[in-house]
Design a protein around this motif. Structure first.
Motif, PDB file in Angstrom:
ATOM      1  N   TRP A  27       8.140  -0.710   4.668  1.00  0.00           N
ATOM      2  CA  TRP A  27       8.148   0.618   4.052  1.00  0.00           C
ATOM      3  C   TRP A  27       7.879   1.678   5.111  1.00  0.00           C
ATOM      4  N   VAL A  28       6.847   1.481   5.920  1.00  0.00           N
ATOM      5  CA  VAL A  28       6.545   2.325   7.077  1.00  0.00           C
ATOM      6  C   VAL A  28       6.156   1.398   8.218  1.00  0.00           C
ATOM      7  N   HIS A  29       6.770   1.567   9.356  1.00  0.00           N
ATOM      8  CA  HIS A  29       6.459   0.705  10.493  1.00  0.00           C
ATOM      9  C   HIS A  29       5.008   0.900  10.919  1.00  0.00           C
ATOM     10  N   GLN A  80       7.648  17.790  -1.738  1.00  0.00           N
ATOM     11  CA  GLN A  80       6.556  17.486  -2.646  1.00  0.00           C
ATOM     12  C   GLN A  80       5.970  16.108  -2.356  1.00  0.00           C
ATOM     13  N   ASN A  81       4.655  16.011  -2.398  1.00  0.00           N
ATOM     14  CA  ASN A  81       3.989  14.721  -2.247  1.00  0.00           C
ATOM     15  C   ASN A  81       4.253  13.842  -3.476  1.00  0.00           C
ATOM     16  N   THR A  82       4.263  12.554  -3.254  1.00  0.00           N
ATOM     17  CA  THR A  82       4.440  11.602  -4.349  1.00  0.00           C
ATOM     18  C   THR A  82       3.284  10.608  -4.339  1.00  0.00           C
ATOM     19  N   ILE A  83       3.253   9.763  -5.371  1.00  0.00           N
ATOM     20  CA  ILE A  83       2.200   8.744  -5.431  1.00  0.00           C
ATOM     21  C   ILE A  83       2.438   7.659  -4.392  1.00  0.00           C
ATOM     22  N   MET A  84       3.648   7.598  -3.835  1.00  0.00           N
ATOM     23  CA  MET A  84       3.975   6.572  -2.861  1.00  0.00           C
ATOM     24  C   MET A  84       3.574   6.975  -1.443  1.00  0.00           C
ATOM     25  N   ARG A  85       3.755   8.263  -1.117  1.00  0.00           N
ATOM     26  CA  ARG A  85       3.441   8.707   0.242  1.00  0.00           C
ATOM     27  C   ARG A  85       3.249  10.209   0.265  1.00  0.00           C
ATOM     28  N   GLN A  86       2.615  10.676   1.341  1.00  0.00           N
ATOM     29  CA  GLN A  86       2.388  12.099   1.533  1.00  0.00           C
ATOM     30  C   GLN A  86       3.556  12.691   2.316  1.00  0.00           C
ATOM     31  N   ALA A  87       4.088  13.805   1.848  1.00  0.00           N
ATOM     32  CA  ALA A  87       5.240  14.435   2.489  1.00  0.00           C
ATOM     33  C   ALA A  87       4.853  15.018   3.848  1.00  0.00           C
ATOM     34  N   ILE A  88       5.832  15.074   4.744  1.00  0.00           N
ATOM     35  CA  ILE A  88       5.633  15.728   6.043  1.00  0.00           C
ATOM     36  C   ILE A  88       5.526  17.225   5.815  1.00  0.00           C
ATOM     37  N   SER A  89       4.531  17.835   6.398  1.00  0.00           N
ATOM     38  CA  SER A  89       4.260  19.252   6.155  1.00  0.00           C
ATOM     39  C   SER A  89       5.375  20.131   6.721  1.00  0.00           C
TER      40      SER A  89
END
Length: 397
Positions: A27-29, A80-89
């Protein structure tokens, strides 16, 4: 199928799932998980904030300019942020885009530096470049109206060329050959490119641009097919009426003109040099025209020096390359414009408007326009050798 062959097939499939597709299933390295601690934005950029000169060298914008640009584009590029991950600002997204424009490094190199995915960088660059163009267009590159054209002409009059509305030229932006494109992007220099056609004022600011024409087109062909060229032919640009040159009432009213090189056609509102070797008033005219036309050459030089992406081959699609060129041209004006005063125009006119409502406008006959254009150039040549139009340095060149 025998029992042993079935067992071997199962083992091979298990090995492939555990080894060959390991990275594609992440999902994320693991390296990118440390972005908020070790990524360039969260470490190096935060340190650069204490040194404005190094900050400007890194982004090509100083801290005040960066913050001003961020305020304008942040609402457009926010996610927008989600429950899965935080969005890049928005601030980090703008940093990634500016770093790409400032260096021209590959998306993968930028991704390793900021500890994000290469596809993430590609999406950010395209979205932020588009936002920079859309959000700044009305204030920093509006289509000039009649009063704006007069102000531009006053700037060129200080450079000893009255009734001049801008210096015009084309620049080839080298790109990677698009798949199945044939030779449409292949230019006379032996590379693949899209064309940036620009009109520049006396302050090296882009006032009109046309971006994305095929590299195989000549500058004259690009002008003819552009919205600017169509509006110029059909007299819908709001160009001021003909006026008397200073101290030259005997020449009568003269049209306002754009200055170009030999690649462009000679028209009533487009002046190009006399061809071949010349002496006398023709040589003086060519000298005066080239003296002013250098503004567009210098603007292209400043653009390529400021944004090093022009020193590389753009390994992106023509559509993304067009967005990149748009963003750098807009940032060029944004940097050069004095932020302590009002933007270039308060009209909010879009740069795409010249292409609207042009179908029913009358066209001039080709032969008549040619004879009139030759007469206009001859009058300018006569003016430059007269006492009213002469400058002290023209006889020394």
């Amino acid at each position: 199928m025998s029992r042993m062959r079935k067992l071997a097939l199962v083992l091979a499939l298990d090995a492939d799932e555990d080894g060959g597709n390991e990275h594609s299933r992440l999902w994320v390295h693991d390296i990118n998980r440390g972005r908020q601690h070790y990524g360039a934005f969260h470490s190096l950029v935060q340190e650069l904030r204490f040194d404005n000169a190094r900050f400007a060298a890194y982004f090509r914008l100083d801290k005040c300019q960066f913050e001003a640009l961020l305020r304008v584009v942040a609402p457009t590029i926010s996610k927008q942020n989600t429950i899965m991950r935080q969005a890049i600002s928005p601030e980090e997204r703008l940093s990634i885009c500016l770093r790409y424009l400032a260096t021209g490094d590959s998306f993968r190199s930028i991704a390793f530096s900021f500890r994000v995915g290469a596809s993430t960088v590609a999406g950010i660059v395209q979205q932020v470049c588009s936002a920079i163009w859309d959000c700044l267009l009305a204030d920093y590159m509006p289509v000039p109206d009649t009063s704006d054209w007069r102000k531009i002409a006053m700037g060129f009059q200080k450079l000893a060329f009255p009734n001049c509305l801008g210096a015009m030229d084309g620049k080839h932006v080298v790109i990677e050959a698009p798949p199945s494109s044939g030779s449409v992007y292949y230019n006379y220099k032996g590379t693949f490119s899209i064309v940036l056609l620009a009109v520049v004022d006396a302050r090296y600011c882009f006032r009109l641009v046309d971006i994305g024409a095929y590299g195989r087109n000549s500058d004259g062909g690009t002008l003819s097919a552009s919205a600017f060229g169509t509006a110029l032919r059909q007299n819908t640009l709001g160009i001021p009426e003909d006026s008397i040159l200073p101290g030259a009432e005997h020449l009568g009213p003269m049209p306002h003109v754009f200055l170009a090189d030999e690649a462009f056609p000679l028209r009533r509102n487009i002046m190009r040099p006399y061809p071949g070797y010349n002496t006398g008033e023709k040589k003086v005219f060519n000298t005066r025209l080239c003296h002013v036309r250098r503004m567009v050459e210098c603007a292209f030089g400043i653009l390529a020096s400021q944004w090093r992406v022009y020193r590389r081959v753009l390994c992106v699609s023509p559509e993304v390359a067009e967005n990149v060129v748009k963003a750098t041209c807009m940032l060029h004006n944004f940097i050069r414009w004095d932020t302590r005063t009002a933007p270039m125009s308060s009209t909010g006119t879009s740069a795409t408007e010249p292409s609207q409502g042009l179908q029913n406008a009358p066209r001039l006959g080709t032969n008549n326009a040619g004879r009139e254009a030759v007469a206009v150039r001859e009058k300018f040549a006569q003016y430059f050798i007269s006492e009213a139009g002469r400058v002290h340095w023209q006889d020394n060149i």
